[in-house]
Design an enzyme around this catalytic site. Structure first.
Site, PDB file in Angstrom:
ATOM      1  CD  GLN A  58      -1.107   2.605   5.903  1.00 26.61           C
ATOM      2  OE1 GLN A  58      -0.711   2.506   4.752  1.00 26.61           O
ATOM      3  NE2 GLN A  58      -2.319   2.236   6.257  1.00 26.61           N
ATOM      4  CE  LYS A 109      -1.620  -0.048   2.036  1.00 28.02           C
ATOM      5  NZ  LYS A 109      -1.871   1.305   2.549  1.00 28.02           N
ATOM      6  CG  ASP A 151      -2.751   6.014  -0.447  1.00 25.08           C
ATOM      7  OD1 ASP A 151      -3.277   4.910  -0.634  1.00 25.08           O
ATOM      8  OD2 ASP A 151      -1.969   6.261   0.502  1.00 25.08           O
TER       9      ASP A 151
HETATM   10  N1  GUN Z   1      -5.001   4.180   6.317  1.00 25.93           N
HETATM   11  C1  GUN Z   1      -6.141   3.448   6.142  1.00 25.93           C
HETATM   12  N2  GUN Z   1      -6.344   3.209   4.831  1.00 25.93           N
HETATM   13  C2  GUN Z   1      -5.316   3.791   4.168  1.00 25.93           C
HETATM   14  C3  GUN Z   1      -4.972   3.876   2.794  1.00 25.93           C
HETATM   15  O1  GUN Z   1      -5.675   3.390   1.895  1.00 25.93           O
HETATM   16  N3  GUN Z   1      -3.830   4.565   2.529  1.00 25.93           N
HETATM   17  C4  GUN Z   1      -3.068   5.138   3.486  1.00 25.93           C
HETATM   18  N4  GUN Z   1      -1.978   5.789   3.109  1.00 25.93           N
HETATM   19  N5  GUN Z   1      -3.364   5.082   4.765  1.00 25.93           N
HETATM   20  C5  GUN Z   1      -4.490   4.415   5.106  1.00 25.93           C
END
Ligand code: GUN
Length: 292
Positions: free
Chosen positions: A96, A52, A119
């Site tokens: 995350q 990311k 998100d």
């Molecule tokens: N953990 C697994 N997928 C995601 C996601 O799309 N966003 C976040 N913040 N954590 C995750």
């Protein structure tokens, strides 16, 4: 049969975002800025957050990575979230998941300002998506929708079967595929661990979206000829055929399912790269105040 090239589409979208960023900067505007919080040392989370941050650099965004040891208290995490909420330079914040057990995911997600929740996990964004109002759409479902759009895959009136009911993929995918829009207008069946006759339900599907996290679950005898198959699974398994000693498997037994499909996403190189660019798209929308 056409293999959906997520890498190619993601690269196209990254170029579009990079052009938009250049335009903002040329006009003297503020550089879009994504903040990511990574707590603990879960290997998969480290990899995802790394991707990311790198993607932000590639399109000209600013990024801030906040890292904490797993021993951090819930209060300290919440205080940091509030600090970022109040920082006018930051357009988007992701924390995350998963979090260490002593920290409430729900409390953390609800503390993020929903206007920075790129998100799309905050209850306000989830609720607005249910109502069909402008909202941040979770990155993986948003990426899948974009693949349907860019490949012009028909969805109206189709039977869409979703395997998995998580908050991150299955549940939002259900909403998006059944809404009155393109892509959408499907008759959706959502299957989970308690569903009976999954095989039979899948055989009746025009579109199957598999998000269970069970490597190679979907077999050829569960798929009808001409179906569209979208594979969200990523399971890392040991392999003596790769340099790293690992390979990634999807939830679909690709080699036997692919010949029956009209379209199919591979793993890797299908949905995965689209997830990251969708997060960038949400961050750009936030920076441009397009949603709120
Ligand atoms: N953990 C697994 N997928 C995601 C996601 O799309 N966003 C976040 N913040 N954590 C995750």
């Amino acid at each position: 049969m056409q293999i959906i090239d997520g890498n190619k589409i993601a690269a196209e979208i990254k170029n579009e975002i990079a052009e938009a960023v250049t335009e903002i900067k040329n006009k003297g505007g503020k550089t879009p800025h994504l903040a990511a919080m990574l707590i603990g040392n879960d290997g998969a989370s480290e990899t995802y957050v790394g991707h990311k941050v790198k993607a932000c650099e590639q399109v000209g965004f600013k990024s801030t990575l906040v890292r904490y040891d797993a021993s951090i208290t819930e209060k300290e995490v919440l205080d940091k979230v509030i600090e970022i909420n109040n920082d006018p330079d930051i357009d988007g914040l992701i924390v995350q998941l998963p979090l260490p057990k002593h920290i409430s995911e729900q409390k953390v997600l609800e503390t993020i300002n929903f206007k920075k929740d790129v998100d799309g996990f905050h209850p306000v964004n989830v609720g607005r998506m249910v109502l069909g109002l402008p909202s941040f759409i979770p990155a993986t479902p948003f990426g899948i929708i974009e693949l349907f759009r860019r490949y012009n895959i028909p969805t109206e009136g189709k039977n869409c079967v979703i395997l998995g009911r998580s908050n991150i993929v299955g549940t939002p995918m259900n909403l998006l595929m059944s809404r009155k829009a393109y892509p959408g207008n499907c008759t959706v069946t959502i299957c989970h661990s308690k569903t009976k006759n999954i095989e039979e339900i899948c055989r009746n599907a025009d579109i199957i979206i598999v998000a269970m996290g069970i490597a190679e679950y979907l077999k050829a005898d569960m798929v009808k000829d001409g179906a569209v198959v979208i594979d969200v699974g990523i399971t890392r398994v040991k392999s003596d055929k790769t340099k790293s000693g690992w390979k990634l498997l999807g939830d679909v037994k690709f080699d036997e399912v692919a010949p029956k499909c009209s379209y199919i996403t591979p793993v890797p190189g299908g949905v995965g790269p689209m997830t990251i660019v969708s997060l960038l798209k949400n961050t750009l929308s936030s920076a441009r105040n397009e949603i709120y």
